[in-house]
Write an enzyme that holds these catalytic residues in place. Structure first.
Site, PDB file in Angstrom:
ATOM      1  N   ILE A   1       3.490 -21.953 -37.659  1.00 47.56           N
ATOM      2  CA  ILE A   1       4.509 -21.216 -36.908  1.00 47.56           C
ATOM      3  C   ILE A   1       4.227 -19.720 -36.991  1.00 47.56           C
ATOM      4  CG2 ILE A   1       6.966 -20.724 -36.658  1.00 47.56           C
ATOM      5  CD1 ILE A   1       7.534 -23.239 -38.300  1.00 47.56           C
TER       6      ILE A   1
ATOM      7  N   GLY B   1       1.974 -39.266 -47.385  1.00 44.44           N
ATOM      8  CA  GLY B   1       1.141 -38.102 -47.674  1.00 44.44           C
ATOM      9  C   GLY B   1       1.874 -36.785 -47.493  1.00 44.44           C
TER      10      GLY B   1
ATOM     11  N   GLU C   1       3.463 -34.721 -52.781  1.00 38.50           N
ATOM     12  CA  GLU C   1       2.489 -34.926 -53.851  1.00 38.50           C
ATOM     13  C   GLU C   1       3.012 -36.002 -54.805  1.00 38.50           C
ATOM     14  OE1 GLU C   1      -0.261 -32.863 -54.110  1.00 38.50           O
ATOM     15  OE2 GLU C   1       0.321 -31.556 -52.443  1.00 38.50           O
TER      16      GLU C   1
ATOM     17  N   ASP D   1       8.335 -24.103 -53.828  1.00 37.26           N
ATOM     18  CA  ASP D   1       7.513 -23.757 -52.664  1.00 37.26           C
ATOM     19  C   ASP D   1       8.329 -22.922 -51.673  1.00 37.26           C
ATOM     20  OD1 ASP D   1       5.092 -24.450 -50.759  1.00 37.26           O
ATOM     21  OD2 ASP D   1       6.904 -24.954 -49.635  1.00 37.26           O
TER      22      ASP D   1
ATOM     23  N   LYS E   1       7.942 -18.776 -50.331  1.00 35.41           N
ATOM     24  CA  LYS E   1       7.921 -18.389 -48.916  1.00 35.41           C
ATOM     25  C   LYS E   1       9.066 -17.418 -48.603  1.00 35.41           C
ATOM     26  CE  LYS E   1       5.733 -22.737 -47.526  1.00 35.41           C
ATOM     27  NZ  LYS E   1       6.018 -24.153 -47.154  1.00 35.41           N
TER      28      LYS E   1
ATOM     29  N   GLY F   1       0.392 -29.190 -42.748  1.00 37.81           N
ATOM     30  CA  GLY F   1      -0.585 -30.047 -42.082  1.00 37.81           C
ATOM     31  C   GLY F   1      -1.890 -29.303 -41.888  1.00 37.81           C
TER      32      GLY F   1
END
Lengths: 398, 398
Positions: free
Chosen positions: A129, A180, A183, A194, A198, A294
């Protein structure tokens, strides 16, 4: 031809290699781009260009022909030491490493400025993005008032499964792992770390003062139950893991699950998608939405930064500086104001006498959920303690 | 101080002036910015800086101190002649004028390149939403496959009122006019011309070949009824005016009302908000959302372009070129493929024998709405003619 190197041939690094090999960016970059080295500790004996792999960082940092280096190693070390030496050696660095940017951003950006090179990190937030670049260019005419983001695809997938399919947290986590998206050790995602990195990067960009991720109060989604989801639904909300930051004098930033009114555009952001709302004083509310992770979405953001860097090969760079903030730059969480959601079986008149008017949704056996009016968090927690309530979820305001 | 001029002191132009007066962009632009002239045919005797107003364009174009000119006059003439002369004179030009960019973009961009100046137009599409710049920078690593946009706030407001409040088109239009969202002569909005210009600009940016707005099939929303809205709702759709463009060999572009599945993120874009979805081959789907019009949102996009231009005052500019497309660059509308929605009282077995499996929603007295499978538009219209059906609405696919 402008030569680049890639550090770390994992998911994102190999995506960067494949995009650069498969596409012709001559018109956009004004130069052809070629990959001269790939650094990885592993061997890739079957790779079509196995001769460009190296385990020797010195070869890259000392090669005057390498103009730009992509750092897709992840983790703090040796990514930090490598990045610092590359910038010091006058090489442009492009990264997807949110942990590194959030931790060492001020120092690395200062070195980049001193050496007239770029340190670019579009891929570090929101995967593919476009958000970093728009904040540095298209939104420069605005004072940023607020940032609200769904910044982690794994937790958003888990919550979406809980909301839409009634799964428990554990069931949804297992699904995410099997697909997937999560983790085997999911802590960095489900505990909010995480998203916290950000949000620290976005806040630093928005206000120019370095927001240390350690100063951001962070809660994950591990305590969210199907019961929370069900009551929230009855009351007109969905539960999302929200990164929230605003500046009103001091900065306030938090990562936590929040009740989001279903009518908000961000409430419809499902699955592994991310969305970031930026509110500017002139623009009002804008939202950026897309795939937050991804291989190719993230790699495409890295490659866009490489193109940007190559395009301006002989130009002065557009610097970013993150200044050291004042010691008390962050508003304490206890001073923040919210509405609050909780589940209880304490009689309603007691709850109302504590919190005033409440919105309620009834369950069974006298249990119900309620949402308070706006109050300081300190006041809420003090009053909640009276009734033995310890678990609550904040409500996102528009 | 870098001096700029503003051509046209209307809604957007006065917004630009106010933002530049009220804010300090020194850190972002690396230079202070001051307004030296405002060109307008009207007098503003009460203005705090009435001395900077002029009616003489020659004064501006001949003043070597003017580095950048904001064109917020709108319309083609004299905006075209003024812009051309300013660029020829080596001045950077920033505009919100979608009509001018869509009509004379290729020529004006070529002059800008020749003179090493910028012709910037972020504000021409999506008001304050960052979309032009991200397409020129953050998305450069992607081949753009598709653009889907709600590009006009007036029509989106009208349709939202029809959907959410059951108003007729005429009632909703009157409301829009009373709120200042629609002009007294609303044709440019409700007949789709405004959205068409914006789609032409986005398509030209996405594919580098100039997409002439005259080659974009354009339908407005004047024929949309409350009955269409009601049946669409029963079938799980909302009706939106959609600008749609894709490239698959040839380019296809159309502005028309479409049925949008309610689960799509763009279905929730209500009122005067705009949203633009860009699908890239690596990024997948991304969406940009925000206020598509209004004084300060639009002016903030203009000012961001001014800052960008001033920041790179002595640098080579990032050029855009829109090349002349091949004569048959556009796929004819009859070759496009869609699902189709129509209302009829022709017996279902006849409709099914023509169109195969259909999705239906029943009304009263034998009337019902149906949605076909995917077929070429030529096939649909030929078959529809058999039953006397002339009105239909296309369905947006993901």
């Amino acid at each position: 031809m402008v030569k680049i190197a890639i550090l770390g041939y994992g998911t994102v690094g190999s995506g960067v290699y494949e995009i650069i090999k498969n596409e012709n960016f001559y018109e956009k970059a004004l130069n052809p781009i070629g990959v001269k080295y790939i650094l990885d500790i592993r061997d890739f004996p079957e790779h079509e260009e196995k001769e460009i792999f190296t385990k020797d960082f010195e070869q890259i940092v000392n090669d005057g022909e390498v103009y730009c280096v992509v750092e897709t190693m992840g983790g703090l070390h040796p990514a930090y030491e490598f990045t610092k030496r590359l910038l010091m050696a006058g090489k442009n660095v492009v990264t997807s490493n949110k942990e590194l940017v959030a931790t060492y951003g001020p120092e690395l950006l200062a070195i980049a400025k001193e050496k007239n090179v770029n340190y670019l990190f579009e891929a570090s937030v929101g995967g593919g993005i476009p958000i970093i670049k728009p904040m540095c260019t298209s939104l420069t005419s605005n004072r940023i008032e607020k940032i609200v983001g769904i910044l982690n695809g794994t937790t958003n997938f888990i919550l979406t499964e809980m909301i839409n399919k009634g799964k428990t947290f554990d069931e949804a986590l297992t699904d995410a792992q099997n697909k997937g998206y999560a983790e085997r050790n999911p802590a960095a995602d489900v505990e909010g770390h995480d998203a916290c990195r950000k949000l620290a990067i976005l806040s630093s960009l928005a206000w120019g003062d370095y927001v240390n991720y350690k100063d951001i109060v962070t809660e994950g989604i591990t305590e969210i139950t199907t019961k929370d989801v069900m009551y929230a639904d009855k009351l007109g909300f969905v539960i999302k893991l929200i990164g929230f930051a605003k500046k009103d004098g001091r900065i306030f930033a938090r990562v936590a699950p929040m009740l989001v009114p279903k009518k908000y555009p961000i409430a419809g952001v499902d699955g592994v998608f991310n969305a970031i709302i930026v509110k500017g004083n002139y623009l009002g509310t804008s939202m950026f939405y897309g795939r937050g992770a991804g291989k190719f979405p993230t790699a495409s953001a890295v490659v866009a930064d490489v193109i940007e860097s190559v395009r301006h090969i002989n130009a002065n760079k557009a610097y970013l500086e993150w200044k050291e903030a004042a010691p008390d730059y962050m508003l304490p969480a206890s001073e923040s104001e919210n509405r609050y959601f909780a589940i209880t079986d304490t009689p309603k008149d007691q709850i109302e006498s504590l919190f005033g008017d409440i919105l309620t949704a009834d369950g069974e056996n006298g249990e119900y959920a309620f949402v308070t009016g706006v109050m300081k968090e300190r006041d809420f927690t003090e009053k909640a303690a009276v009734t033995g309530l310890t678990k609550f979820i904040r409500v996102l305001e528009s």
